[in-house]
Design an enzyme around this catalytic site. Structure first.
Site, PDB file in Angstrom:
ATOM      1  N   GLU A   1      47.939  38.288  39.024  1.00  0.00           N
ATOM      2  CA  GLU A   1      47.274  38.354  37.719  1.00  0.00           C
ATOM      3  C   GLU A   1      46.908  39.792  37.399  1.00  0.00           C
ATOM      4  O   GLU A   1      46.399  40.518  38.266  1.00  0.00           O
ATOM      5  CB  GLU A   1      46.006  37.488  37.695  1.00  0.00           C
ATOM      6  CG  GLU A   1      46.247  35.998  37.814  1.00  0.00           C
ATOM      7  CD  GLU A   1      44.953  35.196  37.688  1.00  0.00           C
ATOM      8  OE1 GLU A   1      43.962  35.762  37.161  1.00  0.00           O
ATOM      9  OE2 GLU A   1      44.927  34.032  38.118  1.00  0.00           O
TER      10      GLU A   1
ATOM     11  N   GLU B   1      42.202  31.930  43.997  1.00  0.00           N
ATOM     12  CA  GLU B   1      40.939  32.666  44.039  1.00  0.00           C
ATOM     13  C   GLU B   1      39.791  31.963  44.768  1.00  0.00           C
ATOM     14  O   GLU B   1      38.723  31.741  44.183  1.00  0.00           O
ATOM     15  CB  GLU B   1      40.510  33.034  42.618  1.00  0.00           C
ATOM     16  CG  GLU B   1      41.511  33.945  41.942  1.00  0.00           C
ATOM     17  CD  GLU B   1      41.107  34.348  40.531  1.00  0.00           C
ATOM     18  OE1 GLU B   1      40.247  33.665  39.939  1.00  0.00           O
ATOM     19  OE2 GLU B   1      41.650  35.337  40.031  1.00  0.00           O
TER      20      GLU B   1
END
Length: 833
Positions: A704, A599
């Protein structure tokens, strides 16, 4: 064309109207974006802050992000709280040195004004000094004046004895007299008088023994002074100052408390007394058996012993039952179907000698006698490294013949990526700490202490950080978890680790290298159960997003700021070492996905800089021998933007996207059925398109996602931060983002955070359908990894909890709902939870 999953435009204008009012300071802020519905808009030159695909309420960290902790000495603040009862009454604010000095000066003044106010100090003069020592310190001749004092004491004792004898004779004459003036109904009998006299004599003998002991102690002290001579006098305290006065005011620290020695501090107060000091005095032979300057009476610490023991018993009677109740409640809430053992295993050290560890390695992370747990580690010493990383703990042989189920090939056969979807889970919060997953590591600190991430936690724990975190590593995820992952029908595991598993830099407080050992053992457990591994660097030098799960919340220091270039090079150095290690033959079949960075916040970072680093890092690890797929994250850009990005990339790369509805205020407020429809319509087609090399970017995984339909989990939005669901997330806006916000009743987190045993059948049915819809959508790409396998208390984020309690499919490869099926009826399930 379907809208992007993270777009809010199709749900009305209330999101965009409130965008400017929302702070971006939350722990998993990575998720909610204000995406562009136009998939063909590929321009990247616009100012990042003006893009329509900005994350909900995002503001660049350097403009508005609160650090979440104070610049004040957090350690001192906590010590203030822990020792609050030890300090003088008053505000709990941290006091400066000057304040402490003023307090001591006032106390000193009180001693001069009223020396007899306290019984304990009646032998002190108006300067607060021992009357005996004050005279000695003023230059008396100690030997001569000592004899004079003893002579005076003997004369005084003789005079007191004569007065007592005279008093007894007077009393006897009175009682022998027949004079009516000396007679009364309360006159004592002869037997009573005899008993009274005996008691009196006994008391006198006791006093004489005390005086004798005091004289003996004084002679011993004088003898010692005579032997030591001038050297002792040179070390003696200045007049009016005792040893206690020289002790620093603060006697507590986090490390001291972690060692379990806080009871000693409560006795010691500001530096005197207590078991540690008493033991030292006895050893040095300078303690005469009492803490009373006069040498008489029961010592202070003995008088307090029984009081303290009684208080301790009362506390235990209260605390133990409460602790048992809380522990049972916690166990039931986090994972009622199972409990993890906490006893470390060290049986494989039996029969071995510590001398087998070279002296230079004893006491280091290479010494298995210092490990919390040695289960399934090879404890034969070796200092061999690969890529500069230790292989200590590994066995020299391995077996890749296992498979998790009949639908998946064994490890020694290639996995058919592209034709068979990945079905996996993350091990979040384990080797890279995340507060909402393991809140117990953060619960003991006050909201003002600033303990909000692994950086501040490690710094606060100090010398106890290694033992505290290694216990977490050893107990939070064990071999049984990997067996359960296999039994749940899963076939891949995404394992988080951070750069301090490899190296630390500058003033890093992180626990270095210990998590590396547990990462290697986890991979061996995956091998045993036929599970393939996706390596995920969750925290890299400088922080790639400034969020707590990167290790340190706050400013982004990777590819950004003063140390941006330095941390860029450090992150490449980490990958150089890690890739060389996992290029070994033993990992070729099991580490099949190699992540670069989790991320990176490309809404704040330079997109060009991130892409350049990504290309360089990929070429580096492939040059070092990595044959696994290399995964890069979408950086929270609109997925349509990626259709034209990295077109000339190296081979075998995967795009990793993370999808959640609950961090997007346009999606969290949808009702239960609408959320399922969103997944099966918008997300399904979005993933299918981006996964295509002709219409999108190419191979795409969802690394995720979660079945949570609220943001109610404790610490999910940051330590101490509220929720969108209940309208407590924003510091300036109390708007609730939930289906019944406008019509009522008010939305509540009570039901979502309740023990899973209280979940209704309808609620479980929705949660499972919601999860299975996402599985179906992500399987139009390369597959998925659920976030996460285990949590302490956030049930809707724990695949393990859901699977064991009936709101996940019994086997991940055999769901009961797929997109295209009719959305089931959820009965009377209220929309406010």
């Amino acid at each position: 064309m379907p809208t992007h999953s993270r777009s809010r435009d199709r749900y009305g204008g209330r999101d965009s109207d409130r965008e400017a009012r929302y702070d971006y300071d939350y722990a998993r802020r990575r998720y909610a974006t204000d995406d562009d519905d136009d998939y063909d808009d590929d321009e990247l030159e616009h100012d990042l802050t003006e893009r329509r695909y900005r994350r909900d309420g995002y503001r660049p960290p350097r403009e508005s992000r609160a650090r979440g902790y104070y610049e004040r000495d957090a350690e001192g603040a906590a010590d203030e709280e822990l020792l609050g009862n030890e300090r003088d009454p008053g505000p709990r604010a941290s006091r400066s040195y000057g304040d402490d000095y003023d307090a001591r000066r006032r106390e000193h003044s009180r001693a001069r004004e009223a020396p007899r106010r306290s019984e304990r100090h009646r032998d002190r003069d108006r300067e607060g000094r021992s009357r005996r020592r004050a005279y000695e310190d003023d230059g008396r001749h100690r030997t001569r004046d000592g004899r004079r004092d003893r002579g005076r004491e003997s004369d005084g004792e003789a005079r007191r004895s004569r007065r007592r004898e005279a008093g007894r004779e007077t009393a006897a004459r009175k009682h022998r007299s027949s004079d009516s003036t000396n007679s009364a109904s309360h006159l004592l009998s002869a037997d009573a008088l005899a008993k009274l006299g005996a008691q009196y004599e006994k008391e006198e003998r006791r006093k004489r023994e005390i005086a004798k002991d005091a004289a003996k102690a004084e002679r011993k002290r004088q003898k010692k002074l005579a032997v030591v001579g001038e050297e002792t006098r040179a070390l003696r305290d200045p007049p009016g100052e005792s040893h206690r006065d020289r002790t620093k005011a603060r006697v507590a620290s986090g490390a001291y408390l972690e060692e379990g020695r806080s009871p000693e501090m409560r006795v010691r107060h500001r530096g005197g007394g207590g078991p540690a000091m008493e033991a030292r005095w006895r050893k040095e032979g300078s303690w005469g058996g009492t803490m009373d300057d006069s040498g008489g009476g029961r010592p202070f610490w003995k008088r307090k012993r029984w009081i303290g023991l009684g208080a301790l018993i009362i506390i235990l009677v209260i605390v133990i039952p409460v602790a048992v109740v809380v522990s049972k409640k916690h166990d039931n809430k986090s994972d009622p179907a199972d409990s993890q053992g906490t006893s470390p295993g060290k049986s494989n050290l039996d029969g071995l000698s510590h001398d087998s560890i070279p002296a230079y390695a004893q006491g280091t992370y290479l010494d298995p006698w210092t490990w919390y747990d040695t289960t399934d580690f090879n404890v034969t010493f070796t200092n061999e490294t690969v890529g500069g990383l230790s292989i200590m703990g590994l066995n020299s042989t391995w077996d890749d013949s296992a498979r998790p189920n009949d639908n998946v090939p064994p490890l020694n056969e290639p996995f058919p990526y592209g034709s068979q979807p990945i079905r996996g889970v993350n091990l979040g919060g384990w080797l890279s700490i995340e507060p909402f997953i393991v809140p117990s590591l953060f619960d003991s600190y006050s909201s003002v202490s600033g303990i909000i991430d692994e950086w501040t936690l490690s710094k606060r724990l100090g010398s106890s950080a290694a033992s505290t975190l290694e216990k977490h590593y050893a107990t939070f995820i064990t071999e049984q978890d990997f067996a359960d992952i296999r039994d749940a029908g899963l076939d891949h595991v995404r394992i988080q680790y951070s750069y301090w598993a490899v190296a630390t830099y500058d003033d890093d407080p992180y626990v270095a290298k210990i998590s590396w050992r547990y990462l290697l053992r986890a991979i061996e457990y995956c091998r045993k159960y036929g599970l393939r591994v996706n390596l995920d660097p969750h925290g890299i030098p400088g922080s790639q997003n400034g969020w707590n799960h990167s290790g340190r919340e706050g400013v982004i220091g990777w590819l950004n700021g003063t140390d941006g270039e330095l941390n860029r090079n450090r992150s490449l150095a980490v990958h150089d070492s890690v890739s060389k290690f996992f290029a070994q033959d033993r990992y070729k079949n099991i580490v099949t996905i190699y992540g670069l960075v989790n991320e990176p916040l490309m809404l704040s970072l330079s997109i060009e800089d991130v892409l350049d680093w990504t290309t360089e890092a990929t070429k580096l690890v492939q040059k070092n021998g990595i044959t696994a797929y290399v995964a890069l994250h979408d950086g929270f850009l609109n997925l349509s933007k990626w259709k034209s990005m990295l077109k000339n990339r190296p081979d075998k790369m995967l795009l990793d996207t993370h999808q959640y509805t609950i961090f997007n205020t346009g999606q969290i407020g949808l009702n239960h059925t609408a959320k399922v429809n969103l997944i099966c319509n918008d997300w399904y087609n979005m993933i299918k398109e981006i996964n295509s090399t002709s219409t999108g970017w190419g191979p795409t995984i969802c690394g995720e996602w979660s079945q949570a339909d609220t943001d109610c989990a404790k610490y999910l939005n940051n330590v101490g931060r509220g929720t969108r669901w209940e309208g407590t997330f924003s510091l300036t806006d109390s708007t609730q983002y939930c289906p019944t916000a406008d019509t009522g009743p008010p939305c509540s987190c009570a039901n979502a955070n309740a023990d899973v045993s209280k979940y209704s059948a309808d609620y479980k049915k929705f949660l499972q359908t919601y999860a299975e819809a996402q599985m179906s959508a992500f399987e139009t790409g390369q597959g998925w990894f659920y976030w996460t396998w285990r949590t302490e208390s956030a049930a809707q984020w724990s695949y393990r909890t859901a699977w064991k309690n009936g709101f996940m499919p019994a086997k991940a490869y055999a769901p009961s709902f797929r997109c295209g099926d009719a959305v089931p009826d959820f009965g009377d399930l209220p929309e406010y939870y």
